[in-house]
Design a protein around this motif. Structure first.
Motif, short mmCIF file in Angstrom:
data_model
loop_
_atom_site.label_atom_id
_atom_site.label_comp_id
_atom_site.label_asym_id
_atom_site.label_seq_id
_atom_site.Cartn_x
_atom_site.Cartn_y
_atom_site.Cartn_z
N MET B 1 0.85 -1.08 0.03
CA MET B 1 -0.06 0.02 -0.04
C MET B 1 0.89 1.30 -0.10
O MET B 1 1.67 1.55 0.86
CB MET B 1 -0.86 -0.14 1.29
CG MET B 1 -1.83 1.13 1.61
SD MET B 1 -3.40 1.08 0.43
CE MET B 1 -4.40 -0.34 1.17
N ASP B 2 0.68 2.31 -1.02
CA ASP B 2 1.29 3.24 -1.14
C ASP B 2 0.67 4.66 -0.60
O ASP B 2 -0.37 4.95 -1.37
CB ASP B 2 1.93 3.56 -2.61
CG ASP B 2 2.63 4.84 -2.74
OD1 ASP B 2 2.70 5.78 -1.93
OD2 ASP B 2 3.21 4.89 -3.84
N GLU B 4 1.37 7.58 -0.17
CA GLU B 4 1.42 8.78 -0.84
C GLU B 4 0.35 8.69 -1.75
O GLU B 4 -0.29 9.90 -1.94
CB GLU B 4 2.76 9.05 -1.40
CG GLU B 4 2.86 10.21 -1.77
CD GLU B 4 4.54 10.33 -2.72
OE1 GLU B 4 5.26 9.27 -2.32
OE2 GLU B 4 4.73 11.17 -3.50
N ASN B 5 0.14 7.74 -2.56
CA ASN B 5 -1.03 7.57 -3.44
C ASN B 5 -2.51 7.82 -2.69
O ASN B 5 -3.11 8.39 -3.11
CB ASN B 5 -1.03 6.52 -4.23
CG ASN B 5 -0.11 6.39 -5.13
OD1 ASN B 5 0.48 7.28 -5.74
ND2 ASN B 5 0.33 4.90 -5.63
N ILE B 97 -1.47 3.08 -9.53
CA ILE B 97 -2.16 2.71 -8.19
C ILE B 97 -3.22 1.52 -8.26
O ILE B 97 -3.66 1.03 -9.18
CB ILE B 97 -3.12 3.99 -8.12
CG1 ILE B 97 -4.31 4.39 -8.74
CG2 ILE B 97 -2.52 5.24 -8.01
CD1 ILE B 97 -5.35 5.09 -8.65
N SER B 98 -3.26 1.11 -7.00
CA SER B 98 -4.06 -0.21 -6.78
C SER B 98 -5.40 0.08 -6.35
O SER B 98 -5.44 1.39 -6.07
CB SER B 98 -3.44 -0.92 -5.60
OG SER B 98 -3.62 -0.34 -4.53
N GLU B 101 -5.68 1.02 -2.66
CA GLU B 101 -5.37 2.77 -2.72
C GLU B 101 -6.54 3.70 -2.95
O GLU B 101 -6.85 4.68 -2.13
CB GLU B 101 -4.23 2.82 -3.27
CG GLU B 101 -2.79 2.53 -2.66
CD GLU B 101 -1.68 2.33 -3.72
OE1 GLU B 101 -0.67 1.67 -3.46
OE2 GLU B 101 -1.83 2.89 -4.67
#
Lengths: 296, 276
Positions: B1-2, B4-5, B97-98, B101
């Motif tokens: 999991m990012d 920032e996104n 992006i996922s 997210e």
């Protein structure tokens, strides 16, 4: 038709193997396999409903599919985010948020693409001729400007691969020519491209290879100049000749077994694939001056 | 999991919410009604000797029970299905992006927007009460704000679940309004009617109330205001006797469950439905 899988794996940017996608009972893409080399422009060509958009969306792992897609050595299902970092995508339906300005849209997508802070947007805006429109809201943009914005977003992180879904479908003739010019310059700069289209002129203007899809299946994989021959298409040439040249031209071409007839100011010839040049050459060698011609 | 996104998407969602006319309409309506309620409560406080914050809090509970779930449910319902219908969801997910997210960013962004709307409504109302020189327990008022935020986010979560599962925004909003009607109906009239017709005992009545997040909020809010649930009749008295000191954490836990469980189900529904 299976793709040639003997290519050097290092030069292969996109590898699609046995891609199949069902929507309920409907099979949108059926056992599609092909490869794309670095710097190559490949067109997915076919009528509406042939499975072009579905195949493009599978490349981005936008929905589950059967088969395997490897992009730059990465499995799109397992490494979808990394794969999308390598791809600039221009969709068929231009789906931006209407209340954002061009500048806000670019900044938003630049952040998602991890474009470094301090990135200079000016050269990119110049490249796609969007500089005068940067403060406009998306809702105020024409189809052509939106398409250029989509291309600008796609190019934000300078990805090596461009995936374009019917990139000129919503454009008028002039905007289409301008957009194709932009795409050709990107191709020259070394981008690998895969694009879907149902316009033959777009396909022949841009693609190194054409994959003809019918009912989700790959029917022909061919360079565009051999497409007519592979499909067995016949072209009608309208040749405009001086009055004194019409009769000799009819006799010359009939002598070569070509179906030819008089047509107003000239003649009409049905040429087999790859034979259009031969018609003109034969007439020139016989000393018959062709004033003008059109292709049907 | 990012994250920032997620943060980028939260910021965008907040910005979109404050440009969304439905959101603004709900926020203005809630603030205006809260202020009106406070005005009438505090105006009458002098003659009846009731503290401003306490009296307003009691009045606010019914207003919150109607408006806050409506805000959360409809905004949640419009969120994913709206983007799906416009095609923006396909384009967003074509970026690096996922889907997790994207959903988390949208959910947290909308939660913060709802929180901001409630804080403004409660804040202005609180200022009005203080300005009119009426006293009362400020902590009770603050606790009601926190409970309202929980109810708003729980409703948002339910709306989100509907939105993740259906294709069209209009269908999602229709289903959300239907759910809102059910939840409101089974709050008071439905429960009373059911208990009379079915002749259910007080234990079953409490169980029925506890499966409805609106009723859970109401029990918690009344407990916050009165320190007991006698005002809610036999079911309230039974709840207080049966659970005692554990009643408060139970109610808060249930509200949190209504936030987390529908959101978790929404992520599953989104995986199944996809971007189309």
């Amino acid at each position: 038709m299976a793709a040639d899988t003997r290519d050097d794996p290092i030069t292969l940017v996109i590898e699609v193997r046995h891609l199949t996608k069902h929507f309920g009972r409907f099979t949108a893409v059926d056992d599609l396999s092909f490869t794309v080399k670095a710097g190559e422009a490949v067109a997915l060509w076919g009528a509406n409903g042939a499975g072009k958009t579905t195949a493009v969306r599978c490349l981005l792992n936008l929905f589950p599919f059967e088969g395997e897609i490897v992009i730059n050595g990465m499995d799109v299902r397992r490494q979808s985010k990394e794969v999308r970092r390598q791809i600039g995508f221009v969709p068929q339906e231009l789906s931006f948020h209407d209340d954002m300005t061009v500048a806000e849209t670019l900044i938003f997508y630049a952040r998602l693409k991890k474009v470094p802070d301090g990135f200079d947007f000016e050269p990119l805006l110049e490249q796609v001729h969007l500089t005068p429109h940067v403060k406009k809201r998306i809702g105020e943009l024409s189809g052509g400007l939106k398409q250029r914005l989509a291309l600008a977003v796609a190019l934000l992180s300078d990805p090596p691969i461009l995936v374009l879904d019917e990139p000129t479908a919503s454009l008028d003739i002039r905007s289409r020519e301008e957009f194709l010019f932009l795409l050709r310059s990107l191709k020259k700069s070394g981008k690998t491209m895969i694009f879907s289209s149902h316009h033959l002129e777009e396909v022949t203007a841009l693609a190194d290879r054409v994959l003809l899809l019918e009912g989700g299946r790959l029917v022909v994989d061919s360079p565009p100049d051999q497409l007519e021959r592979r499909l067995g298409w016949e072209t009608t040439l309208h040749l405009y000749l001086p009055e004194e040249g019409i009769e000799p031209a009819l006799q010359t071409l009939e002598g070569l077994g070509m179906p030819v007839s008089r047509n107003g100011r000239g003649i009409r010839v049905h040429a087999a694939p790859g034979n259009k040049g031969k018609v003109l050459r034969v007439l020139q060698e016989s000393g018959i001056n062709v004033e003008d011609f059109s292709v049907e | 999991m990012d994250f920032e996104n997620v943060l980028i998407l939260i910021q965008k969602e907040l910005r979109d919410a404050f440009r969304n006319r439905w959101f603004l309409l709900y926020a203005i309506a809630f603030t205006a009604l809260s202020l009106a309620l406070a005005w009438f409560s505090v105006s009458g406080a002098g003659s009846f000797g009731v503290a401003g914050f306490g009296r307003t809090t009691a009045g606010l509970i019914n207003l919150i029970l109607l408006i806050v779930p409506l805000m959360g449910l409809t905004l949640g319902a419009m969120s994913v299905a709206g983007e799906r219908e416009k095609g923006t969801l396909v384009y967003l997910l074509a970026q690096p992006i996922s889907s997790a997210e994207l959903l988390l960013g949208k959910f947290v962004g909308l939660s913060l927007a709802l929180t901001a709307a409630l804080v403004i409504g409660f804040g202005l109302t609180g200022i009005l009460i203080a300005f009119m020189g009426s006293g009362g327990d400020f902590m009770v008022y603050l606790t009601l704000l926190v409970l309202s935020i929980l109810l708003a986010v729980a409703s948002l979560s339910m709306g989100f679940l509907i939105s993740a599962a259906v294709k069209k925004a209009a269908t999602a909003v229709g289903l959300a309004l239907f759910l809102w009607l059910i939840l409101v109906y089974f709050g008071d009239l439905g429960l009373m009617g059911t208990s009379m017709v079915m002749q259910i005992d007080v234990q079953q009545l409490l169980a029925l109330a506890l499966i409805n997040p609106l009723q859970v909020f109401k029990l918690a809010a009344v407990l916050d205001l009165r320190d007991n649930l006698e005002v809610l009749g036999p079911a309230g008295i039974y709840a207080f006797r049966a659970y005692g000191q554990t009643l408060w954490p139970l109610l808060i836990g249930l509200l949190f469950s209504w936030v987390l469980v529908p959101f978790a189900l929404a992520t599953q529904a989104f995986k199944k439905r996809g971007v189309l």
